[in-house]
Design an enzyme around this catalytic site. Structure first.
Site, mmCIF file in Angstrom:
data_model
loop_
_atom_site.group_PDB
_atom_site.id
_atom_site.type_symbol
_atom_site.label_atom_id
_atom_site.label_comp_id
_atom_site.label_asym_id
_atom_site.label_seq_id
_atom_site.Cartn_x
_atom_site.Cartn_y
_atom_site.Cartn_z
ATOM 1 N N SER A 1 33.444 50.780 75.910
ATOM 2 C CA SER A 1 34.685 51.250 75.291
ATOM 3 C C SER A 1 34.737 52.768 75.093
ATOM 4 O O SER A 1 35.264 53.264 74.093
ATOM 5 C CB SER A 1 34.939 50.518 73.959
ATOM 6 O OG SER A 1 35.094 49.123 74.190
ATOM 7 N N LYS B 1 34.477 48.047 88.535
ATOM 8 C CA LYS B 1 34.360 46.579 88.550
ATOM 9 C C LYS B 1 35.223 46.019 89.688
ATOM 10 O O LYS B 1 35.342 46.664 90.725
ATOM 11 C CB LYS B 1 34.730 46.019 87.165
ATOM 12 C CG LYS B 1 33.949 46.728 86.053
ATOM 13 C CD LYS B 1 34.055 46.077 84.710
ATOM 14 C CE LYS B 1 33.227 46.877 83.706
ATOM 15 N NZ LYS B 1 33.208 46.281 82.381
ATOM 16 N N GLY C 1 34.338 46.539 77.036
ATOM 17 C CA GLY C 1 35.679 45.992 77.169
ATOM 18 C C GLY C 1 36.289 45.483 75.882
ATOM 19 O O GLY C 1 37.348 44.852 75.899
ATOM 20 N N HIS D 1 23.974 45.323 85.429
ATOM 21 C CA HIS D 1 25.110 45.363 84.499
ATOM 22 C C HIS D 1 25.173 44.029 83.750
ATOM 23 O O HIS D 1 24.868 42.981 84.318
ATOM 24 C CB HIS D 1 26.407 45.610 85.266
ATOM 25 C CG HIS D 1 27.567 45.890 84.356
ATOM 26 N ND1 HIS D 1 28.252 44.880 83.729
ATOM 27 C CD2 HIS D 1 28.131 47.050 83.951
ATOM 28 C CE1 HIS D 1 29.200 45.420 82.958
ATOM 29 N NE2 HIS D 1 29.149 46.738 83.088
ATOM 30 N N GLU E 1 24.316 49.965 77.335
ATOM 31 C CA GLU E 1 25.637 49.373 77.142
ATOM 32 C C GLU E 1 25.534 48.133 76.251
ATOM 33 O O GLU E 1 25.216 47.036 76.731
ATOM 34 C CB GLU E 1 26.226 48.952 78.489
ATOM 35 C CG GLU E 1 26.437 50.103 79.445
ATOM 36 C CD GLU E 1 27.527 49.763 80.453
ATOM 37 O OE1 GLU E 1 28.541 50.464 80.459
ATOM 38 O OE2 GLU E 1 27.369 48.788 81.198
ATOM 39 N N GLU F 1 27.496 42.140 83.045
ATOM 40 C CA GLU F 1 28.329 41.105 83.683
ATOM 41 C C GLU F 1 27.552 40.381 84.772
ATOM 42 O O GLU F 1 27.770 39.198 85.030
ATOM 43 C CB GLU F 1 29.621 41.746 84.220
ATOM 44 C CG GLU F 1 30.572 42.074 83.067
ATOM 45 C CD GLU F 1 31.527 43.220 83.321
ATOM 46 O OE1 GLU F 1 31.740 43.597 84.486
ATOM 47 O OE2 GLU F 1 32.064 43.752 82.325
ATOM 48 N N ASN G 1 32.816 52.875 86.448
ATOM 49 C CA ASN G 1 32.538 51.561 87.033
ATOM 50 C C ASN G 1 33.868 50.822 87.159
ATOM 51 O O ASN G 1 34.401 50.322 86.168
ATOM 52 C CB ASN G 1 31.565 50.804 86.111
ATOM 53 C CG ASN G 1 31.355 49.372 86.543
ATOM 54 O OD1 ASN G 1 31.762 48.966 87.625
ATOM 55 N ND2 ASN G 1 30.726 48.589 85.678
ATOM 56 N N GLY H 1 34.104 51.885 81.971
ATOM 57 C CA GLY H 1 34.764 50.799 82.698
ATOM 58 C C GLY H 1 36.272 50.985 82.687
ATOM 59 O O GLY H 1 36.835 51.739 83.475
ATOM 60 N N GLY H 2 36.938 50.311 81.752
ATOM 61 C CA GLY H 2 38.404 50.306 81.699
ATOM 62 C C GLY H 2 39.045 51.683 81.821
ATOM 63 O O GLY H 2 39.986 51.876 82.606
#
Ligand code: PGA
Length: 263
Positions: free
Chosen positions: A221, A15, A181, A105, A175, A107, A13, A242-243
């Site tokens: 993470s 983002k 994150g 999600h 999640e 967010e 993802n 993600g990251g």
């Protein structure tokens, strides 16, 4: 290790990162890196979720070079078409050959006030257009404290699946909001406990066959150094990353979890 009948799924993802030019370079490099690594069996399906503005470029590249890479969108409108400024229709995503779409999600739930009802409506719209929804659920740190680990994710998934009928091709991503994150991932045992509860929700709503076939991901993470522990759990079938999905080598190493799952 998760069931052999479910192909492991590693999803990136992005983002709001990487414009369409950056996405072309990234996808090319990722496809090459994965190809080099694809000498071992039991490979995962790998998918990327770029911003909307990148999707046409990614589609063109994947089709032209016949890349072994899936892609999807990060969101979809609950509406079909019409006066909804800024919204993107499921039909448009299907026209770009998206296989998947992320829905609900955290967010979006927090920053865009997406309720369980909106998530359910978006899930239904995705299915209607032949997109596989990646339905995200997860508890905040306060939820965890107040209700324990499974209550909120179970309630969110129950709401998302209400009114749907089997057989159905869906992906679910657990999640925990506190893990996204933060660098503080859940433990494999925590992930397994909630993913098992989510599989029971799917069985109740859609029957055992759909529950057995559905891939349930852990997200929050995830890195190359911790993926193996999650993948060893029977009810964890992959990861929503993600990251770490913004670094080609790190993401490819996550997709190659088979290499280190026994370690
Ligand atoms: P993270 O994000 O891997 O950076 O924690 C996961 C996600 O939001 O899907």
């Amino acid at each position: 290790m998760a069931s052999m009948t479910r192909v492991p799924f590693i999803a990136g993802n992005w983002k709001m990162n990487l414009d369409h030019l950056q996405s072309i370079a990234f996808v090319q490099k990722l496809a090459w890196t994965l190809k080099d690594a694809r000498h071992d069996s039991g490979d995962a399906e790998v998918a990327v979720f770029p911003p909307f503005t990148d999707l046409r470029s990614v589609q063109t590249l994947v089709a032209a070079d016949k890349l072994d890479l899936a892609y999807g969108a990060q969101d979809v409108s609950q509406f079909e078409s019409g006066a909804y400024t800024g919204e993107i229709s499921g039909a448009f995503l299907k026209a770009l050959d998206c296989a998947y779409v992320i829905i609900g999600h955290s967010e979006r739930r927090t920053m865009h006030a997406e309720s369980d009802e909106i998530v359910a409506a978006k899930t239904a719209v995705a299915i209607k257009h032949g997109l596989v929804p990646v339905i995200c659920v997860g508890e905040t740190a306060e939820d965890l404290e107040a209700h324990g680990p499974s209550a909120v994710p179970v309630a969110q998934l129950t709401a998302a699946l209400a009114g749907l009928k089997a057989p159905l091709d869906i992906v679910v991503a657990y999640e925990p909001v506190w893990a996204i994150g933060s660098g503080l991932a859940a433990t494999p045992e925590q992930a397994e406990q909630v993913c098992a509860a989510l599989r029971a929700v799917i069985a109740k709503a859609l029957g055992k066959d759909t529950a057995d076939a559905t891939r349930i991901l852990y997200g929050g993470s995830v890195k190359a150094s911790n993926i193996a522990g999650f993948m060893r759990e029977p009810n964890v079938d992959g990861a929503l990353v993600g990251g770490a999905s913004l670094d080609v080598k790190e993401f490819a190493d996550i997709a190659r979890f088979n290499k280190h799952v026994g370690t």
